[in-house]
Design a protein around this motif. Structure first.
Motif, short mmCIF file in Angstrom:
data_model
loop_
_atom_site.label_atom_id
_atom_site.label_comp_id
_atom_site.label_asym_id
_atom_site.label_seq_id
_atom_site.Cartn_x
_atom_site.Cartn_y
_atom_site.Cartn_z
N CYS A 90 37.32 31.13 44.08
CA CYS A 90 36.71 32.45 44.32
C CYS A 90 37.42 33.57 43.57
O CYS A 90 36.80 34.58 43.22
CB CYS A 90 36.63 32.75 45.82
SG CYS A 90 38.19 33.19 46.60
N TYR A 91 38.70 33.41 43.30
CA TYR A 91 39.45 34.48 42.64
C TYR A 91 39.51 34.33 41.12
O TYR A 91 39.97 35.24 40.42
CB TYR A 91 40.89 34.52 43.17
CG TYR A 91 40.97 34.77 44.65
CD1 TYR A 91 40.48 35.94 45.21
CD2 TYR A 91 41.55 33.84 45.50
CE1 TYR A 91 40.55 36.18 46.58
CE2 TYR A 91 41.63 34.06 46.87
CZ TYR A 91 41.13 35.23 47.40
OH TYR A 91 41.19 35.46 48.75
N MET A 92 39.07 33.20 40.61
CA MET A 92 39.32 32.89 39.20
C MET A 92 38.68 33.88 38.23
O MET A 92 39.36 34.52 37.42
CB MET A 92 38.86 31.47 38.88
CG MET A 92 39.80 30.39 39.39
SD MET A 92 39.25 28.73 38.93
CE MET A 92 40.75 27.79 39.26
N TRP A 93 37.36 34.01 38.28
CA TRP A 93 36.65 34.84 37.30
C TRP A 93 37.09 36.31 37.35
O TRP A 93 37.53 36.86 36.33
CB TRP A 93 35.14 34.69 37.49
CG TRP A 93 34.31 35.34 36.42
CD1 TRP A 93 34.01 36.67 36.30
CD2 TRP A 93 33.70 34.71 35.31
NE1 TRP A 93 33.24 36.90 35.20
CE2 TRP A 93 33.02 35.71 34.56
CE3 TRP A 93 33.62 33.38 34.87
CZ2 TRP A 93 32.29 35.42 33.41
CZ3 TRP A 93 32.90 33.09 33.72
CH2 TRP A 93 32.25 34.11 33.00
N PRO A 94 37.00 36.98 38.51
CA PRO A 94 37.38 38.40 38.53
C PRO A 94 38.85 38.65 38.26
O PRO A 94 39.22 39.66 37.65
CB PRO A 94 36.97 38.87 39.92
CG PRO A 94 36.88 37.64 40.75
CD PRO A 94 36.45 36.56 39.82
N THR A 95 39.73 37.73 38.70
CA THR A 95 41.16 37.93 38.47
C THR A 95 41.51 37.71 37.00
O THR A 95 42.41 38.38 36.46
CB THR A 95 41.99 37.01 39.38
OG1 THR A 95 41.63 37.25 40.74
CG2 THR A 95 43.48 37.27 39.22
N MET A 96 40.83 36.80 36.34
CA MET A 96 41.02 36.64 34.90
C MET A 96 40.62 37.92 34.18
O MET A 96 41.32 38.40 33.28
CB MET A 96 40.20 35.46 34.38
CG MET A 96 40.76 34.09 34.76
SD MET A 96 42.32 33.68 33.95
CE MET A 96 41.78 33.47 32.25
N LEU A 97 39.48 38.50 34.56
CA LEU A 97 39.03 39.75 33.95
C LEU A 97 40.03 40.87 34.21
O LEU A 97 40.40 41.63 33.29
CB LEU A 97 37.66 40.16 34.51
CG LEU A 97 36.46 39.28 34.13
CD1 LEU A 97 35.23 39.73 34.91
CD2 LEU A 97 36.19 39.33 32.64
N ALA A 98 40.49 40.99 35.47
CA ALA A 98 41.43 42.05 35.81
C ALA A 98 42.76 41.87 35.09
O ALA A 98 43.37 42.85 34.63
CB ALA A 98 41.64 42.06 37.33
N THR A 99 43.22 40.64 34.98
CA THR A 99 44.49 40.36 34.30
C THR A 99 44.44 40.82 32.85
O THR A 99 45.36 41.48 32.35
CB THR A 99 44.80 38.86 34.36
OG1 THR A 99 44.96 38.47 35.72
CG2 THR A 99 46.09 38.54 33.61
N VAL A 100 43.36 40.50 32.17
CA VAL A 100 43.21 40.90 30.77
C VAL A 100 43.05 42.41 30.64
O VAL A 100 43.64 43.05 29.76
CB VAL A 100 42.01 40.16 30.13
CG1 VAL A 100 41.60 40.81 28.82
CG2 VAL A 100 42.35 38.70 29.91
N SER A 101 42.26 43.00 31.53
CA SER A 101 42.03 44.45 31.46
C SER A 101 43.32 45.22 31.73
O SER A 101 43.58 46.26 31.11
CB SER A 101 40.95 44.86 32.47
OG SER A 101 40.64 46.22 32.35
N GLU A 102 44.16 44.73 32.65
CA GLU A 102 45.41 45.41 32.97
C GLU A 102 46.45 45.24 31.87
O GLU A 102 47.20 46.17 31.55
CB GLU A 102 45.97 44.86 34.29
CG GLU A 102 45.16 45.30 35.52
CD GLU A 102 45.62 44.60 36.78
OE1 GLU A 102 46.42 43.65 36.67
OE2 GLU A 102 45.17 44.98 37.87
N ARG A 103 46.51 44.06 31.27
CA ARG A 103 47.52 43.78 30.26
C ARG A 103 47.18 44.40 28.90
O ARG A 103 48.06 44.80 28.15
CB ARG A 103 47.68 42.26 30.08
CG ARG A 103 48.37 41.56 31.23
CD ARG A 103 48.29 40.04 31.02
NE ARG A 103 48.91 39.33 32.12
CZ ARG A 103 50.15 38.85 32.12
NH1 ARG A 103 50.91 39.04 31.06
NH2 ARG A 103 50.63 38.21 33.15
#
Length: 440
Positions: A324-337
């Motif tokens: 459940c966390y994979m897709w949005p957390t991958m997006l957030a990780t890239v956007s934050e970094r």
């Protein structure tokens, strides 16, 4: 920036939530009608390879999604969020109508092409949603991206719940399966009307003054992004491929409609995504992705072992909490970094996720078809099977295809562990550097 939501932001979040709800509904509809497409069209065209053909057809949706997201994310600042979301509505409307039309004429290679085009159009609409909604929400609240993007994408499983329950009702009352596609038209039309009357923000790249050239050059400056991009192929396969496969396969194994599992999984995902922000702060985004991969691997293997509704629900719970966390957390990780990567980086990530399923679903179909023929003792023997014997052979094929997916999230464990360790080491170095400077 304050986390208080202004009236304009509320309407933007409403548009984002409805757009993500629509694509979740679309995924559920495809899962529901997969069996109908196979029985009414592909079995009549090529019985031996019908599952692989179905996998290719469903997979083309993800290809359309991937390429639209790739180019749409690079061009969203030029095209505009408003036009991009309007294009998504048009894709869902035209694609649904085309599949309905294809189902009403005799099966043939021409009909197969019509279905492929219809599914491709819905995939294009899906990609346009992701290209617009992700950078839109990231721009509204850049300090809470993991939280906001997980909440945004919570409406994706919400759409799957509605689509799955409606699909069950349509099946129970023996209504035409094409009604599932009619239902999909409703949020598409409502979204178009809402988008027309909404004023949208510029993306974070534009607001910070980063040029297009700088955004594209960032791709070659960030090896960590390349690593995360590769990971996205695997996280998407762990999450999305089983969702499209569950009704077609597990229904024969556990003695219940597989779409019920999809509805249950979606409900778990909707609830759990609201806690992503707290978990990310506790573990870090990389730590959350590591835990997600571990649970996904356990859940997928257990789904392949499930033989009853109870064991299926238990396995599905573990898998759902994992993915459940994979897709949005991958997006957030890239956007934050990688703020300088802008919408392009988000689009490249989504492209990887979509193309992953384009490859995985046909491969799953091939594994399934080979397993069913082998279990039956040959093609001629398989063609003669009926009743319980046919169900037994298909159950064997279902188990083999599902368990083949379990290895995918296992590959991710050492990668996310490395990133997690690297982040902790970098953070410790920064703290140590600040301490040294403070003591001088």
């Amino acid at each position: 920036m304050s986390t208080q939501i202004e009236p304009l932001d509320k309407k933007i979040f409403l548009v984002g939530n409805l757009s993500i709800f629509m694509i979740g509904l679309g995924l559920a509809v495809r899962a529901v009608i997969a069996t109908n497409l196979q029985e009414d069209i592909y079995n009549h065209i090529d019985l031996a390879n019908s599952t692989a053909m179905l996998g290719e057809a469903i997979g083309i949706t993800f290809a359309g999604f991937a390429f639209t997201l790739l180019f749409g994310s690079a061009l969203v600042d030029l095209v505009g969020i408003k036009r991009m979301l309007l294009l998504s509505s048009i894709g869902y409307v035209l694609g649904s109508l085309l599949i309905i039309f294809a189902s009403m004429i005799p099966p043939s290679a021409g009909v197969e092409n019509l279905v492929l085009i219809g599914l491709l159009l819905t995939g294009l609409g899906w990609g346009a949603v992701e290209a617009a909604s992700n950078p839109m929400v990231a721009a509204v609240d850049p300090e809470n991206k993991t939280h906001r993007l997980n909440i945004l994408h919570a409406w994706w499983p919400a759409g799957m719940v509605v689509g799955g329950l409606l699909g069950l009702a349509i099946s129970k009352y023996a209504l035409p399966w094409q009604l599932n596609l009619v239902v999909l038209l409703i949020p598409a039309i409502v979204l178009a009307r809402l988008v027309i009357t909404t004023k949208f923000p510029v993306t974070e790249r534009v607001s910070t003054g980063i040029s297009y050239g700088e955004m594209f050059r960032e791709v070659f400056k960030q090896p960590m992004f390349i690593l995360l991009w590769v990971c996205m192929w695997l996280t998407a396969a762990s999450e999305l491929a089983p969702m499209q496969w569950v009704d077609l396969t597990l229904s024969r194994v556990v003695g219940m409609k597989g779409i019920l599992l999809l509805v249950y999984v979606s409900m778990v995902m909707f609830v759990m995504r609201h806690f992503a922000g707290h978990l990310a702060k506790l573990l870090s985004p990389a730590g959350l992705l590591w835990l997600s991969s571990l649970l996904a691997a356990i859940g997928l293997y257990s789904l392949g072992m499930a033989r009853t509704p109870v064991t299926a629900f238990l396995a599905a719970t573990v898998w759902a909490i994992g993915v459940c966390y994979m897709w949005p957390t991958m997006l957030a990780t890239v956007s934050e970094r990688f703020v300088r990567g802008g919408a392009l980086f988000l689009g490249l990530l989504g492209f990887a996720g979509g193309m992953s399923i384009q490859f995985v679903l046909p491969k799953l179909g091939e594994i399934f078809d080979n397993a069913k023929i082998e279990a039956a003792g040959g093609l001629e023997a398989f063609e003669k099977l009926t009743g319980d014997e046919l169900d037994t052979v298909l159950a064997t094929a279902s188990i083999e295809s599902f368990q083949s997916l379990a290895v995918v999230p296992l590959i991710l464990l050492p990668i996310f562990a490395f990133i997690w360790f690297w982040d902790r080491r970098q953070a410790a170095s920064k703290v140590q550097g600040v301490t040294v400077v403070g003591n001088q």
